[in-house]
Design a protein around this motif. Structure first.
Motif, PDB file in Angstrom:
ATOM      1  N   ARG A 103       2.665  10.070   9.337  1.00  0.00           N
ATOM      2  CA  ARG A 103       2.914   8.631   9.240  1.00  0.00           C
ATOM      3  C   ARG A 103       4.402   8.295   9.388  1.00  0.00           C
ATOM      4  NH1 ARG A 103      -1.051   5.200   7.830  1.00  0.00           N
ATOM      5  NH2 ARG A 103      -2.900   6.025   6.808  1.00  0.00           N
ATOM      6  N   GLU A 148       0.364   8.878  -5.495  1.00  0.00           N
ATOM      7  CA  GLU A 148      -0.791   8.770  -4.609  1.00  0.00           C
ATOM      8  C   GLU A 148      -0.409   8.004  -3.367  1.00  0.00           C
ATOM      9  OE1 GLU A 148      -3.660   6.439  -6.665  1.00  0.00           O
ATOM     10  OE2 GLU A 148      -2.670   6.724  -8.555  1.00  0.00           O
ATOM     11  N   LEU A 190       1.074   6.966   0.444  1.00  0.00           N
ATOM     12  CA  LEU A 190       0.512   7.033   1.772  1.00  0.00           C
ATOM     13  C   LEU A 190       1.303   8.020   2.613  1.00  0.00           C
ATOM     14  CD1 LEU A 190      -1.508   4.846   2.981  1.00  0.00           C
ATOM     15  CD2 LEU A 190       0.527   3.768   3.907  1.00  0.00           C
ATOM     16  N   TRP A 191       2.412   8.477   2.062  1.00  0.00           N
ATOM     17  CA  TRP A 191       3.370   9.223   2.867  1.00  0.00           C
ATOM     18  C   TRP A 191       2.789  10.539   3.397  1.00  0.00           C
ATOM     19  CZ3 TRP A 191       6.052  13.679   3.591  1.00  0.00           C
ATOM     20  CH2 TRP A 191       7.201  13.594   4.385  1.00  0.00           C
ATOM     21  N   SER A 192       3.051  10.797   4.662  1.00  0.00           N
ATOM     22  CA  SER A 192       2.749  12.111   5.230  1.00  0.00           C
ATOM     23  C   SER A 192       3.651  12.272   6.442  1.00  0.00           C
ATOM     24  CB  SER A 192       1.279  12.206   5.657  1.00  0.00           C
ATOM     25  OG  SER A 192       1.076  11.451   6.829  1.00  0.00           O
ATOM     26  N   VAL A 219       0.811  -1.223   0.000  1.00  0.00           N
ATOM     27  CA  VAL A 219       0.000   0.000   0.000  1.00  0.00           C
ATOM     28  C   VAL A 219       0.839   1.265   0.000  1.00  0.00           C
ATOM     29  CG1 VAL A 219      -2.086  -0.973   1.041  1.00  0.00           C
ATOM     30  CG2 VAL A 219      -0.273  -0.136   2.532  1.00  0.00           C
ATOM     31  N   TYR A 220       2.062   1.184   0.541  1.00  0.00           N
ATOM     32  CA  TYR A 220       2.878   2.399   0.596  1.00  0.00           C
ATOM     33  C   TYR A 220       3.803   2.530  -0.603  1.00  0.00           C
ATOM     34  CZ  TYR A 220       6.664  -0.598   2.299  1.00  0.00           C
ATOM     35  OH  TYR A 220       7.614  -1.577   2.424  1.00  0.00           O
ATOM     36  N   LEU A 250       0.015   1.955  10.400  1.00  0.00           N
ATOM     37  CA  LEU A 250       0.062   0.779   9.526  1.00  0.00           C
ATOM     38  C   LEU A 250       0.719  -0.396  10.257  1.00  0.00           C
ATOM     39  CD1 LEU A 250      -0.649   0.251   6.437  1.00  0.00           C
ATOM     40  CD2 LEU A 250       1.796   0.376   6.049  1.00  0.00           C
TER      41      LEU A 250
END
Ligand code: SAM
Length: 337
Positions: free
Chosen positions: A204, A197, A199-201, A28-29, A167
């Motif tokens: 997180r 797109e 998942l990184w922020s 997902v990442y 996660l």
């Protein structure tokens, strides 16, 4: 050949070769759910082209090669490639990074072909969560793969985990505890901002400092000096058979010691993981250029290798860039992790 220096006096002797952008997992990442638009087969370098580049690169001082992807074990006839590369004069260290799904099938053959070391990426020890993170992967296949790699002699087993808040960061202690029982190297790697797109922020992101403080809940860590440690800093719990490594590409980047070039599956040399600068070798490769010309292009990519990146201080800017449609950053699966 003692290695070639870049413009900042770093010796460049390590080539990471991505042999495919395809992967049998959809973490997902790393990738969007429906995958990424695959590269056209004709754009992907043939094994003969890859072998030629590696041979020329060793001629100017590359000694270490790591095969990666995408998922390298998912490309047909990988054993042939490993065997040819391991026979190139000047290669001192040949390794591969894999998600482990196909490893039990290949471990023995990889060793016979000359592979010396392997890194296995694993982000959860819980079957359900592993399935969620990888969008369908079977943890037991990876575990079988690890067992086969150990039996085949691909030791020490190195497991790379990317802790991500929300996660899997609650499994940091469980991963660290593996080293109390097993002679593994468990390496925690900071989550890097890649993909459009993703998942990184910043929320997180788990810094190595934070990961280490979580690991220290299990026991006291003592620094360990390792041969060929690369950018990892290693520690050990008292009398534990395994060790724990921390790799901090973001919070404490190691650009001053960076010795790498990356070759993407479509033939681009990328001097820095975090810079979009790439030198395309394919026109020369396919246009009949002699080895000298390819050597010139490889040297050029070493010459333009930037001094460093400042990604850790640009979280906010990066986040808006990643959300914008214009963002062209390749995900890791297209660069080669
Ligand atoms: N399929 C192989 C594997 O799983 O090891 C090789 C390719 S994969 C792209 C290489 C590594 O990149 C994996 O360990 C994965 O965890 C890591 N990776 C992918 N995206 C990442 C990111 N945004 N930050 C940190 N590591 C990342």
């Amino acid at each position: 050949m003692s290695g070639i220096k870049d413009s900042y006096q770093r010796t460049i002797d390590y080539l990471r070769v991505s042999i495919t952008d395809r992967c049998n997992l959809r973490c997902v990442y790393c990738m969007p759910a429906d995958g990424i638009m695959p590269m056209d087969h004709k754009d992907i370098l043939s094994y003969e082209e890859i072998i030629r580049i590696v041979r020329i690169a060793t001629g100017i001082g590359v000694k270490k090669v790591r095969i990666t992807g995408g998922e390298p074990l998912a490309r047909k006839n990988i054993i042939h490639l490993i065997s040819e590369i391991s026979n190139i004069d000047g290669i001192r260290d040949l390794s591969l990074t894999t998600n482990g799904i196909l490893l039990s099938r290949y471990a023995d053959k990889l060793v016979e072909a000359g592979l010396e070391r392997i890194n296995i990426s694993l982000d959860s020890l819980r079957p359900d969560r592993f399935k969620e993170i990888t969008r369908g992967g079977e943890l037991n296949l990876v575990m079988k793969g690890i067992e086969s790699a150990e039996k085949a002699g691909l030791t020490p087993i190195k497991i790379n985990m990317v802790p991500i808040h929300g996660l899997n960061s609650d499994e940091i202690e469980d991963f660290a505890k593996l080293t109390l029982q097993l002679p593994y190297q468990i390496r925690f790697i900071e989550f890097m901002p890649f993909g459009t797109e993703g998942l990184w922020s910043p929320e997180r992101f788990v810094s190595v400092e934070e990961t280490k403080s979580i690991v220290e809940r299990v026991g006291t860590l003592t620094p360990v000096k390792m041969k060929r440690s690369g950018p990892a800093i290693y520690f050990r719990f008292d009398s534990a058979p395994g060790v724990i490594g921390f790799i901090s590409p973001i919070s404490n980047h190691f650009c001053g010691e960076c010795n790498r070039l990356r070759l993407t599956a479509d033939g681009k040399l990328r001097p820095c993981l975090f810079s979009e600068t790439e030198i395309d070798l394919k026109p020369a490769l396919r246009g009949g250029a002699p080895d000298d010309e390819l050597e010139r292009l490889i040297k050029l990519s070493i010459e333009v290798k930037p001094k460093g990146h400042d990604i850790g201080s640009r979280f906010t800017e990066l986040l808006s860039l990643m959300k914008s449609k214009e963002c062209s950053r390749r995900p890791m699966s297209r660069i080669g992790g």
